[in-house]
Scaffold this motif. Structure first.
Motif, PDB file in Angstrom:
ATOM      1  N   ARG A   1       3.618  17.071   6.040  1.00  0.00           N
ATOM      2  CA  ARG A   1       3.786  16.703   4.647  1.00  0.00           C
ATOM      3  C   ARG A   1       4.711  15.501   4.546  1.00  0.00           C
ATOM      4  O   ARG A   1       5.638  15.349   5.342  1.00  0.00           O
ATOM      5  CB  ARG A   1       4.364  17.881   3.858  1.00  0.00           C
ATOM      6  N   GLY A   2       4.476  14.663   3.547  1.00  0.00           N
ATOM      7  CA  GLY A   2       5.318  13.498   3.369  1.00  0.00           C
ATOM      8  C   GLY A   2       4.899  12.345   4.263  1.00  0.00           C
ATOM      9  O   GLY A   2       3.816  12.344   4.864  1.00  0.00           O
ATOM     10  N   PRO A   3       5.765  11.352   4.427  1.00  0.00           N
ATOM     11  CA  PRO A   3       5.407  10.130   5.158  1.00  0.00           C
ATOM     12  C   PRO A   3       5.152  10.345   6.640  1.00  0.00           C
ATOM     13  O   PRO A   3       4.468   9.546   7.278  1.00  0.00           O
ATOM     14  CB  PRO A   3       6.638   9.231   4.938  1.00  0.00           C
ATOM     15  N   LEU A   4       5.707  11.430   7.229  1.00  0.00           N
ATOM     16  CA  LEU A   4       5.498  11.666   8.654  1.00  0.00           C
ATOM     17  C   LEU A   4       4.094  12.178   8.953  1.00  0.00           C
ATOM     18  O   LEU A   4       3.598  12.028  10.075  1.00  0.00           O
ATOM     19  CB  LEU A   4       6.537  12.668   9.166  1.00  0.00           C
ATOM     20  N   GLY A   5       3.434  12.770   7.950  1.00  0.00           N
ATOM     21  CA  GLY A   5       2.121  13.353   8.156  1.00  0.00           C
ATOM     22  C   GLY A   5       1.088  12.393   8.717  1.00  0.00           C
ATOM     23  O   GLY A   5       0.447  12.689   9.744  1.00  0.00           O
ATOM     24  N   PRO A   6       0.871  11.228   8.086  1.00  0.00           N
ATOM     25  CA  PRO A   6      -0.126  10.294   8.623  1.00  0.00           C
ATOM     26  C   PRO A   6       0.187   9.841  10.049  1.00  0.00           C
ATOM     27  O   PRO A   6      -0.726   9.605  10.838  1.00  0.00           O
ATOM     28  CB  PRO A   6      -0.055   9.113   7.634  1.00  0.00           C
TER      29      PRO A   6
END
Length: 299
Positions: A143-148
């Motif tokens: 979840r959040g920016p780390l997901g991608p």
């Protein structure tokens, strides 16, 4: 003109005999299609379903849900580049010593099972491994920016309440000859293997892949939070054990076999961790922040 598959009499109107033969032919063709479907192992569709063509599509959907969608199976390119990020962290940001790294096979399906004390265990294992790894990571990290970034790196999200989709995805990676990293403890803690989940044992038994135990030390010290990041040039230690092959025993139930395999993997990994502590001089954390309030300790 007659409709498709219809019958036309010489006078333009279907005669009684011709019409009867047409109806009988339609019923015969329909029965043949129904019987063929039943012989194929499916449930015989209704006449309306046969005419509409909807039954085969529904059956296909039912068959497909037992396998992970192709879109959810990470390709090999993600770990191919992300391992270099892990290597930079392990070797440049921190000072990581790797012992017996050659115990990890360079090809074929393999499971890497490591103990878990801190947030950076995954990147360290990924960075020091001799081959790219798809590591099971808790889904909240996606979840959040780390997901991608994690998805692009080819890592596998796992729901710790269930985890079935993660296991089927990992199994697909193993079947194509890939390597999968697992933290059998499920949570970051002391890293002493007091509790081990059976997912890695199930994967090993189902895929036939060997399990390579890995001891990771130094990523978290006593008193630090499980999400703490080691300081610059912190001394870390990774030791790779010899591969373990677990197999099903004829005449033994699946549950007993799974428990025995899980116990064998846990004992091997636990023994490796105990030995690694003695050989490296780096102790495991004395606390488990997930279960108790961590005492104040070294930074």
């Amino acid at each position: 003109m007659a409709g498709a598959g219809g019958t036309e009499s010489t006078g333009g109107t279907p005669g009684g005999d011709d019409a009867a033969r047409a109806r009988e032919g339609a019923r015969t063709g329909e029965a043949a299609r129904t019987e063929g479907s039943a012989r194929a192992g499916g449930t015989a569709p209704s006449s309306d379903a046969v005419r509409s063509g909807s039954a085969p599509r529904k059956a296909a959907v039912r068959r497909d849900v037992t396998k992970p969608p192709l879109a959810t199976i990470p390709g090999p390119s993600g770990p191919a580049w992300s391992r270099w990020v892990g290597r930079f962290l392990a070797k440049v940001v921190w000072s990581t010593r790797v012992v017996n790294g050659a115990n990890l096979p360079l090809d074929g399906p393999v499971l890497v099972a490591a103990n878990h004390t801190g947030l950076m265990d995954g990147p360290v294992v990924l960075g020091v491994a001799r081959r790219p790894l798809h590591i099971l990571v808790k889904d909240s990290m996606f979840r959040g920016p780390l997901g991608p970034v994690l998805r692009a790196a080819g890592q596998i999200p796992v729901d710790r309440q269930g985890g079935r989709s993660a296991l089927t995805t990992a199994l697909a990676v193993l079947k194509r000859g890939g390597a999968v990293g697992v933290f059998p403890e499920g949570n970051r803690g002391r890293g002493d293997l007091a509790e081990v989940r059976a997912g890695v044992a199930w994967l090993a038994l189902t895929s036939g892949a060997p399990v390579v135990p890995v001891a990771v030390l130094g990523t978290r010290r006593t008193g630090q939070k499980v999400g703490a990041i080691p300081g610059f040039r912190r001394r870390l230690y990774v030791e790779v054990g010899e591969p373990i092959v677990v197999e099903r025993t004829p005449g033994v139930s699946g549950r007993v076999t799974l428990e025995a395999a899980n116990r064998e993997i846990r004992d091997a990994l636990s023994a490796l961790v105990v030995g690694a502590v003695e050989r490296s001089g780096i102790a495991l954390p004395l606390d488990d922040p997930n279960r108790e309030k961590a005492p104040r300790g070294d930074a």
